[in-house]
Design a protein around this motif. Sequence first.
Motif, mmCIF file in Angstrom:
data_model
loop_
_atom_site.group_PDB
_atom_site.id
_atom_site.type_symbol
_atom_site.label_atom_id
_atom_site.label_comp_id
_atom_site.label_asym_id
_atom_site.label_seq_id
_atom_site.Cartn_x
_atom_site.Cartn_y
_atom_site.Cartn_z
ATOM 1 N N GLY A 158 -45.548 29.306 -13.779
ATOM 2 C CA GLY A 158 -45.979 30.536 -13.129
ATOM 3 C C GLY A 158 -47.342 30.319 -13.023
ATOM 4 O O GLY A 158 -47.801 30.712 -11.658
ATOM 5 N N THR A 159 -47.995 28.750 -13.166
ATOM 6 C CA THR A 159 -49.327 28.668 -12.654
ATOM 7 C C THR A 159 -49.596 28.564 -11.454
ATOM 8 O O THR A 159 -49.941 29.160 -10.516
ATOM 9 N N VAL A 160 -48.356 27.030 -11.273
ATOM 10 C CA VAL A 160 -48.498 26.867 -10.164
ATOM 11 C C VAL A 160 -48.144 27.639 -8.659
ATOM 12 O O VAL A 160 -48.431 27.842 -7.606
ATOM 13 N N GLY A 161 -46.943 28.256 -9.329
ATOM 14 C CA GLY A 161 -46.495 29.232 -8.006
ATOM 15 C C GLY A 161 -47.766 30.353 -8.258
ATOM 16 O O GLY A 161 -48.040 31.016 -7.061
ATOM 17 N N ALA A 162 -48.576 31.136 -9.035
ATOM 18 C CA ALA A 162 -49.220 32.245 -9.085
ATOM 19 C C ALA A 162 -50.887 31.855 -8.407
ATOM 20 O O ALA A 162 -51.331 31.877 -7.632
ATOM 21 N N TYR A 163 -51.024 30.382 -8.215
ATOM 22 C CA TYR A 163 -52.435 29.881 -7.357
ATOM 23 C C TYR A 163 -51.864 29.957 -6.056
ATOM 24 O O TYR A 163 -52.350 30.209 -5.714
ATOM 25 N N LEU A 164 -50.485 29.215 -5.965
ATOM 26 C CA LEU A 164 -50.192 30.122 -4.420
ATOM 27 C C LEU A 164 -50.389 30.765 -3.693
ATOM 28 O O LEU A 164 -50.896 31.777 -2.802
ATOM 29 N N VAL A 165 -50.295 32.220 -4.442
ATOM 30 C CA VAL A 165 -50.318 32.964 -4.385
ATOM 31 C C VAL A 165 -51.974 33.840 -4.590
ATOM 32 O O VAL A 165 -52.514 34.719 -3.477
ATOM 33 N N SER A 166 -52.760 32.959 -4.896
ATOM 34 C CA SER A 166 -54.276 33.877 -5.115
ATOM 35 C C SER A 166 -55.146 32.563 -3.439
ATOM 36 O O SER A 166 -55.698 33.531 -3.238
ATOM 37 N N VAL A 167 -54.295 32.321 -3.325
ATOM 38 C CA VAL A 167 -55.115 31.371 -2.126
ATOM 39 C C VAL A 167 -54.426 31.651 -0.734
ATOM 40 O O VAL A 167 -54.926 31.490 0.199
ATOM 41 N N LEU A 168 -53.412 32.835 -0.537
ATOM 42 C CA LEU A 168 -52.832 33.153 0.825
ATOM 43 C C LEU A 168 -53.185 33.321 1.691
ATOM 44 O O LEU A 168 -53.205 33.383 2.880
ATOM 45 N N THR A 169 -54.621 34.277 1.204
ATOM 46 C CA THR A 169 -55.280 34.979 2.709
ATOM 47 C C THR A 169 -56.225 33.841 3.263
ATOM 48 O O THR A 169 -56.853 33.147 4.009
ATOM 49 N N THR A 170 -56.834 33.148 1.629
ATOM 50 C CA THR A 170 -57.378 31.481 2.423
ATOM 51 C C THR A 170 -56.323 30.706 3.344
ATOM 52 O O THR A 170 -56.990 30.042 4.291
ATOM 53 N N LEU A 171 -55.158 30.147 3.206
ATOM 54 C CA LEU A 171 -54.284 30.363 3.855
ATOM 55 C C LEU A 171 -53.940 30.704 5.446
ATOM 56 O O LEU A 171 -53.819 29.683 6.507
ATOM 57 N N GLU A 172 -53.726 31.660 4.945
ATOM 58 C CA GLU A 172 -54.158 32.687 6.751
ATOM 59 C C GLU A 172 -55.395 31.907 7.173
ATOM 60 O O GLU A 172 -55.172 31.682 8.930
ATOM 61 N N ARG A 173 -56.317 31.701 6.595
ATOM 62 C CA ARG A 173 -57.146 31.854 7.577
ATOM 63 C C ARG A 173 -57.736 30.149 7.953
ATOM 64 O O ARG A 173 -57.843 29.712 9.089
ATOM 65 N N ARG A 174 -57.377 29.268 6.938
ATOM 66 C CA ARG A 174 -57.383 28.172 7.741
ATOM 67 C C ARG A 174 -55.826 27.204 8.622
ATOM 68 O O ARG A 174 -56.780 26.856 9.611
ATOM 69 N N PHE A 175 -54.843 28.147 7.954
ATOM 70 C CA PHE A 175 -53.214 27.340 9.312
ATOM 71 C C PHE A 175 -53.889 28.623 10.313
ATOM 72 O O PHE A 175 -52.711 28.623 10.918
ATOM 73 N N ASN A 176 -54.224 29.709 10.680
ATOM 74 C CA ASN A 176 -54.650 30.669 11.598
ATOM 75 C C ASN A 176 -53.268 31.553 11.136
ATOM 76 O O ASN A 176 -52.405 31.321 12.244
ATOM 77 N N LEU A 177 -52.657 31.663 10.406
ATOM 78 C CA LEU A 177 -51.157 32.146 10.341
ATOM 79 C C LEU A 177 -51.114 34.010 10.038
ATOM 80 O O LEU A 177 -52.234 34.437 9.508
ATOM 81 N N ALA B 207 -51.723 34.487 -15.142
ATOM 82 C CA ALA B 207 -52.285 34.613 -15.098
ATOM 83 C C ALA B 207 -53.695 33.005 -15.176
ATOM 84 O O ALA B 207 -54.978 33.462 -14.684
ATOM 85 N N CYS B 208 -53.056 32.155 -15.713
ATOM 86 C CA CYS B 208 -53.546 30.966 -15.953
ATOM 87 C C CYS B 208 -53.831 30.448 -14.331
ATOM 88 O O CYS B 208 -54.776 29.854 -14.334
ATOM 89 N N GLY B 209 -52.938 30.940 -13.275
ATOM 90 C CA GLY B 209 -52.872 30.431 -11.427
ATOM 91 C C GLY B 209 -54.499 31.517 -11.004
ATOM 92 O O GLY B 209 -54.793 30.824 -9.965
ATOM 93 N N PHE B 210 -54.113 32.559 -11.656
ATOM 94 C CA PHE B 210 -55.504 33.559 -11.065
ATOM 95 C C PHE B 210 -56.471 33.140 -10.500
ATOM 96 O O PHE B 210 -57.409 33.326 -10.590
ATOM 97 N N ILE B 211 -56.610 33.339 -12.259
ATOM 98 C CA ILE B 211 -58.403 32.618 -12.865
ATOM 99 C C ILE B 211 -58.442 30.928 -12.620
ATOM 100 O O ILE B 211 -59.441 31.318 -11.389
ATOM 101 N N LEU B 212 -57.552 30.043 -11.949
ATOM 102 C CA LEU B 212 -57.631 29.213 -11.473
ATOM 103 C C LEU B 212 -57.954 29.566 -9.845
ATOM 104 O O LEU B 212 -58.747 28.768 -9.296
#
Length: 622
Positions: A54-73, A227-232
């Motif tokens: 769950g931590t790994v999965g949520a961490y990806l979700v927490s950086v979605l907007t960062t991925l959008e900006r970084r890779f112009n997605l 929860a751990c993923g989003f906090i991370l």
Amino acid sequence: MQGKKPGGSSGGGRSGELQGDEAQRNKKKKKKVSCFSNIKIFLVSECALMLAQGTVGAYLVSVLTTLERRFNLQSADVGVIASSFEIGNLALILFVSYFGARGHRPRLIGCGGIVMALGALLSALPEFLTHQYKYEAGEIRWGAEGRDVCAANGSGGDQGPDPDLICRSRTATNMMYLLLIGAQVLLGIGATPVQPLGVSYIDDHVRRKDSSLYIGILFTMLVFGPACGFILGSFCTKIYVDAVFIDTMIPKVTKHLLSNPVFTCIVLAACMEIAVVAGFAAFLGKYLEQQFNLTTSSANQLLGMTAIPCACLGIFLGGLLVKKLSLSALGAIRMAMLVNLVSTACYVSFLFLGCDTGPVAGVTVPYGNTSAPGVALDPYSPCNKNCECQTDSFTPVCGADGITYLSACFAGCNSTNLTGCACLTTVPAENTTVVPGKCPSPGCQEAFLTFLCVMCVCSMIGAMAQTPSVIILIRTVSPELKSYALGVLFLLLRLLGFIPPPLIFGAGIDSTCLFWSTFCGEQGACVLYDNVAYRYLYVSIAIVLKSSAFVLYTTTWQCLRKNYKRYIKNHEGGLSTSEFFASTLTLDNLGRDPVPASQTHRTKFIYNLEDHEWCENMESVL
């Protein structure tokens, strides 16, 4: 006498050696009983693995907007990454859940954890294979002091962007996008045996009345991981910088399970509930950013500290209530209907909790006039036409006139202290200044606090339906099909509940975009949304999914109310011939320790007695 002493000594020595050998054998026998053979140790290990997943999965979700900006997605592209985890899980879930039940389930789960670890390492490779945030000369179009300001009057016109320098990493960006998809697929493959084999293993090795509590604890840790993923993610975003091998009996068993309307309805209802989590929660951080003007770090921190812990508490309370109230399958479905109805009402309230986009110059209102009819909207205006403003990034500023501008450059500011902004024509010349960020909307802070409180209640109450649903599902199938039934559940959860929703939500969010960035002549990420349309579409999709789940719960309740004994496989009463046999012979020891027929009959006799707890103790003695 002297001749007897050596003989006596020799005999005594042999006797001592025999005693020593026997003692060593006894020690070996004791060593065979490992402390890890306790079901509670397995529960702790399974919880730790689910927590990591769950931590790994949520961490990806927490950086979605960062991925959008970084890779112009676009949001739809990011939805593909979020769904890739389920694609890897989809290919093996039935195979592992059916054939895995015949093998050593804890070992299979351990192997899955190793594969998940490899996938997590692979997902980190883009950080080491790309030079993020390392800019060369000509890459930045800002002024000398780092401000995106107007380039007129020689303030920066001789330092124009180098298109070749900006676009040279386009191919590498696409490779990183594919690498992230591959990492998610590998994570999905590794997670395949964790849930179906783990849940069935626990249910087979604990007392029936304690099953709901153990499963509730297990799923609580599954949700506590995010929860751990989003906090991370909140911490990190602050830093700038195979079908050939499947037995031809998999289709027949699946058809048999799906022909049971209770099984089918409860699985589809679970899919609808998970679809809300997979779609709504995947973009919830972005929703908070756009609706309430929060930073990415703040949105992730709030999700990790409020909504996710409440969902964990809800899952635990759901399992605890089933145990304390001794709910039958009919009572459990009533509980699921009630909590679904309350959580749906919470989602309806979200339609009225949000903030408007507000006036944005050249996007929602024309420059210099917020009420002129028939004026074409264009971010470029005579007041900034010589400023060489670019649209590949979004750095909004709020003008003294109460209007938001796409950047200080679009506001016509030619000074790094954000003064002298030529596009602010409705205020005195001495007040033509802007400040970083969007202009605040009236009443937005109060709406956000209300939204946060309702979200906590909604997360806790909605999650309480998860454990009752799983209990109903495993009580509607024969014990020998329990693992496979859970495999079908997780297959359909991924096929219907995890893969389509991020794509649907992502495409819906993109349809509400007001202004797109451009990168190397191509359309990039959305930088500004219509908040009202965004809120109505985003929340309405979740309401439709929750309402569909309620209809399916109601259908399940009607089936159980009319013919309870037909659909519940005697798990709450006497056992049939096949079931009492399975109570002592599990798939873990199949073919290894045959059970005598006489022992089977004794088990049947004992289970038909009224004191089931005393019967279980007697069964262990027999």
